[in-house]
Design an enzyme around this catalytic site. Structure first.
Site: not given
Ligand SMILES: [Zn+2]
Ligand SMILES: *[C@@H]1O[C@H](CO)[C@@H](O)[C@H](O)[C@H]1NC(C)=O
Ligand SMILES: *[C@@H]1O[C@H](CO)[C@@H](O)[C@H](O)[C@H]1NC(C)=O
Ligand SMILES: *[C@@H]1O[C@H](CO)[C@@H](O)[C@H](O)[C@H]1NC(C)=O
Ligand SMILES: *[C@@H]1O[C@H](CO)[C@@H](O)[C@H](O)[C@H]1NC(C)=O
Ligand SMILES: *[C@@H]1O[C@H](CO)[C@@H](O)[C@H](O)[C@H]1NC(C)=O
Length: 946
Positions: A381-382, A347, A349
């Protein structure tokens, strides 16, 4: 409790599991939906009487109040360890967290009520203040809306005036969740991994996971992506722990045995990006000239160096994006943390990216070299989200693709930059394209960008996190980049980012800036007009080309040929022939047109959708198909690599949709005898898997497998790698490493004797070798499975004991899958029984273990009986995965009846959609087998006798 009230208490959590398909080595993005029962609120909520007429309940916050800044104190009371000794008073673990918040907001329209979101929190002491006048405003009531809106309504004695600045302070408390959503607790074992389960080595940590609507369960807030604000956060935690947040630490102090860690205020950001963790983790730094990048993990994992690979590439990837976008990552720190449990895989954040541990850690000499590819892809990606998503955010969840499509698209470019040797760009692009094609060929697909009204509740928002949004989103961006030229596209997205930073955007904003770049460059494409059909409509076209007369037309591609559709698209077609280079030609009507570019001259073939930049399939007249297949068999290098995979995939899928004869699909695999590239093999293996599932219990399977077609086809590929494989070595080239695994998998599972001998020998060497494992990490997964399949109880027991004693996550996963490869029914039965015992198979591994057994033809019937006998146990989590596994082979009327009876007699709960889709798919399978079985049998018999 009625079924309806169970459903209203369930909360869908979408998570994305990046799995490395251990058998093929292919990296796939599997999207699963997980529905969990809210453990903190066991009392049923009142549901709205369904008889009320009148407008549907409002789910969106009114726009009269605009939040600006939150000041938040949060205090999780848990302990990281609980020492249990007889003479020591040990603290009891607690899940309580407490906190308070003050949110400053601006009023733009007079009102006497404040609406915000709050879920599962006890909220008290509301205080409202007129900031400009420094006056208190009396609160007359506080109401929790018990519907999906999660509104907390605060009623005031006096109205808030337009133009005024106000603040709202609240005190609240809640419970840390034991599911993996909102603020949740996670456990692991430290120091003495061999004592796993020993309470003295058990450690606890808490982390947040808030996308999309979890923030309201941590503090009351305006929980919508467009309501951006600054967050000024203090975490109050136990002295021996470390708190991480979105920003770097501004200061800390100790008061009464608690540590107060205060973070610098965040940039303006959406609530779903809020994050913090409290743990005992330790850090590994990365190189970057400005930003302090640290990768956190369990102290054991850091000490062992498992974070090194991630730390090595993160700085490089961040630099790549900074240069590419010409916008720096502006915060001082960037933390990444490897959590023992997290769903999704990661994720983004802002400033504190969380990862599921297995998706980030790399163990030299133990992890497969190919695991690096998925780690790099995930980090890329993140990090892309720090711009696409964090800096510029979609206005509402219906346009989630502006986040996820871009992060997926950008990750291909970034991985190609930091690890050029992986040659991942083509593999990633094609995998992602195929995943989107599969989901988007159903009449029940959804548009990339559905209307806002369709995406209102948390469940509807969660359903957006699917293959369409990630993979169609990325494919459509890649197509646009090809239409306007990558150079112009990149200029457009730079303008989009720099003009909208810290704000929200919709897709029209994106079209506007790309249009501007096109105009500046003197181009003529009307970006919005071209793109609308791709983002606002479901599905994609198949382009039908007749190279004898140059006629060309499009139709909506659907698996189910009884669905009617008149949809059409603006289709850019990159076309080449044997003798001419590629050109871009447009098809912009729903009518048949005639174009010179598609007329074949002097017996040459024509190839459309060069390099698969277009989001569509292509069908040809049979003469052109024959010429293309002949080219593949005679000199395949004239056809670009990606198209070699795509031709196979198109042929199989056109056959599935009954647009071409199934023999064309089978013929498209003939050239493989002499092919060593991964992409074409991957396409063939994946598509033939469906044939395997349909026929591996029938007389067709003989000629298909043992009877030799695949065995003969793979012989060349297997020999190509034989020198490496026999010495447990692998080639340097990454895509050849992928092909080597495919070679072993296809050869052994189709009974090539030298492959079986090799696998058995390597496994026996390990069994007899005093614990030293000489099998190369890349090959372990496939060798374990093949050796267990070819072996008996001795091999199975050995693998089981290794699974029990291993402390290594990736080794454990490989062994757990290998145990399901046995052909002995009694061993598979024992294995299924083990899943009922959490001492033997961990709860989080139950569903995938049953799934693996169900996928094995020897375990299929066994698994189906087991699922029905233990449904109440299985449905607790990931029931959909189990259903998908067992029904993927259903193709008889008897199985259909059994499945229908199951749907009628069992409580399906959150798996209902999966079960009904499986019923539909089974009907399609029955029809398909009926129509194709004889042709396929004849084809395989013809191939093997010739
Ligand atoms: Zn994503
Ligand atoms: C607990 O008891 C054992 C043996 O009775 C003793 O050796 C140990 O020092 C005690 N520990 C504490 C913390 O009192
Ligand atoms: C710990 O929990 C047990 C069982 O719930 C309870 O009997 C005991 O009083 C608790 N001890 C403390 C120190 O809270
Ligand atoms: C919030 O909690 C902190 C720490 O307990 C306290 O110092 C602060 O005064 C509280 N603020 C409000 C508005 O209650
Ligand atoms: C990290 O980078 C260094 C220097 O480039 C290299 O020597 C090392 O092998 C890399 N480590 C990993 C785990 O990739
Ligand atoms: C297709 O891709 C290959 C390899 O990535 C590249 O060399 C070639 O130029 C591309 N062709 C076109 C027409 O873009």
């Amino acid at each position: 409790m009625s079924k309806e009230s169970v459903m209203s208490k369930t909360m869908a959590i979408a998570f994305i599991v990046l799995t490395i398909s251990a058998i093929t080595g292919l990296i796939t993005m599997v999207i699963l939906y997980k529905t969990q029962i809210d453990p903190m609120n066991p009392t049923p909520r009142p549901t709205f009487p369904s008889t009320t007429t009148g407008p549907p309940p409002v789910m969106r916050l009114p726009k009269n109040l605009v939040p600006q800044r939150y000041k938040i104190f949060l205090q999780p009371h848990f302990y990281t360890k609980i020492i249990k000794e007889v003479n020591v008073t040990s603290p009891n673990q607690t899940l309580l967290f407490t906190g308070n918040s003050t949110v400053n907001f601006h009023c733009i329209q007079r009102t006497r009520t404040i609406y915000l979101n709050s879920m599962d929190l006890k909220v008290s002491e509301p205080q409202v203040k007129h900031q400009d006048k420094n006056e208190q405003i009396k609160v007359s009531g506080m109401i929790f809306h018990e519907d999906d809106s999660n509104f907390l309504e605060i009623q005031l004695k006096d109205a808030l005036e337009a133009g005024g600045n106000y603040s709202l302070s609240l005190v609240f408390s809640g419970e840390v969740s034991e599911s993996l959503y909102a603020l949740y607790i996670s456990t692991y074992s430290e120091g003495h991994p061999e004592y796993e389960g020993d309470p003295n080595t058990e450690r606890f940590l808490v982390s947040t996971n808030l996308e999309p609507t979890g923030a309201r369960s941590v503090f009351p807030c305006f929980d919508e992506p467009e309501m951006k604000a600054v967050f000024d956060v203090t975490i109050i935690h136990r002295l021996d722990t470390l708190a991480l947040g979105n920003e770097d630490v501004a200061g800390s102090s100790i008061i009464d045995d608690w540590k107060y860690t205060r973070f610098h205020p965040t940039p303006r950001m959406s609530t779903y990006l809020f994050a913090f963790t409290v743990s005992e983790f330790t850090a590994t730094p990365s190189k970057h000239e400005r930003v302090l990048i640290e990768t956190f993990a369990r102290p054991d994992a850091t000490k062992a160096g498992y974070t090194k690979y991630a730390a090595n590439i993160t700085g490089e990837i961040l630099k790549f994006y900074e240069k590419f976008f010409e916008i720096n990552y502006e915060q001082k720190t960037l933390d990444q943390i490897a959590l023992p449990d997290l769903a999704p895989a990661a994720m983004e954040n802002w400033g504190l990216i969380t990862y599921e541990e297995g998706a980030l850690l790399y163990e030299e000499g133990v992890s497969s070299l190919l695991h690096k590819e998925s780690i790099a892809t995930l980090i890329a990606h993140e990090l892309a989200h720090q711009w696409f998503g964090n800096l510029v955010t979609m206005k509402w969840w219906n346009e989630l693709w502006l986040n996820e499509g871009f992060a997926t698209y950008m990750s291909f470019l970034a991985v190609d930059h930091v690890e050029p040797a992986f040659k991942m760009r083509e593999t990633n692009v094609l995998n992602s394209l195929h995943s989107a094609f599969e989901a988007d060929a159903l009449a029940s697909s959804h548009p990339l960008s559905p209307p806002q009204e369709d995406v209102q509740t948390s469940t509807e928002i969660n359903e957006m996190f699917d293959a369409i949004v990630y993979n169609k989103g990325s494919a459509v961006l890649r197509m646009l980049a090809d239409i306007v030229e990558e150079r112009v596209f990149n200029k457009g997205i730079k303008m989009y980012l720099s003009n909208l930073k810290y704000e929200n955007a919709d897709q029209d904003d994106l079209w506007t800036y790309i249009q501007k770049a096109v105009d500046d460059d003197g181009g003529h494409t009307n970006v919005a007009k071209v793109m609308h059909p791709w983002t606002k409509q479901i599905g994609y076209p198949v382009i039908n080309i007749n190279t004898e007369n140059g006629q060309i037309y499009q139709t909506h591609f659907l698996f189910n040929d009884s669905s009617e559709s008149s949809l059409w698209w603006h289709v850019p077609i990159r076309v080449m022939s044997e003798v001419s280079d590629s050109r871009l030609v447009w098809l912009e009507t729903s009518n048949t047109e005639t174009k010179d570019e598609f007329i074949s001259k002097e017996g040459e073939w024509i190839l459309a959708n060069v390099n698969c930049t277009g989001y569509y399939r292509v069908n040809y007249n049979s003469l052109n198909w024959q010429r293309l297949l002949f080219q593949l068999e005679s000199n395949r290098d004239l056809i670009p690599l990606m198209n070699r995979g795509q031709l196979v995939d198109d042929a199989f899928n056109l056959a599935r949709a009954k647009l071409v004869d199934v023999t064309l699909a089978l013929n498209s695999t003939r050239f493989l005898w002499n092919e060593t590239a991964y992409l074409p093999w991957e396409a063939a293996v994946r598509n033939l898997e469906y044939f395997g599932l349909m026929f591996d219990r029938s007389e067709v399977y003989g000629p298909m497998q043992a009877g030799a077609y695949l065995r003969e086809q793979v012989r060349g590929l297997y020999s190509f790698f034989k020198n490496y494989t026999d010495h447990s070595a692998v080639p340097d080239d990454h895509s050849l490493q992928q092909s080597q695994i495919t070679a072993i998998h296809v050869a052994c599972s189709n009974g090539l004797p030298e492959c079986e001998t090799m696998a058995k020998k390597m496994f026996a060497d390990w069994m007899n070798g005093n614990g030293t494992n000489h099998i190369h990490p890349n090959l372990r997964s496939v060798i374990y499975c093949q050796a267990v399949a070819a072996g008996g109880e001795k091999e199975w027991e050995f693998a089981w004991n290794k699974l029990q004693s291993s402390t290594d996550t990736s080794e454990k996963d490989q062994l757990r899958q290998a145990l399901s490869c046995s052909r002995k029914i009694w061993l598979l039965n024992r294995y299924l029984q083990y899943t009922l015992d959490s001492e033997k198979i961990r709860r989080m591994d139950v569903a995938s273990t049953i799934y693996y057994v169900a996928k094995n033809v020897a375990g299929h019937a066994l698994a189906w009986n087991f699922i029905r006998a233990h449904w109440a146990f299985i449905i607790v989590d990931e029931g959909q995965l189990v259903i998908e596994g067992v029904t993927s082979r259903f193709s008889t009327t008897f199985e259909l009846q059994e499945l229908e009876r199951f749907a009628r007699d069992y409580d399906l709960s959150y798996t209902a959609r999966t079960v009904y889709q499986a019923i539909e798919q089974t009907r399609v399978n029955i029809q398909w087998v009926k129509e194709n079985k004889d042709t396929i049998l004849n084809w395989f018999e013809g191939e093997t006798s010739s």
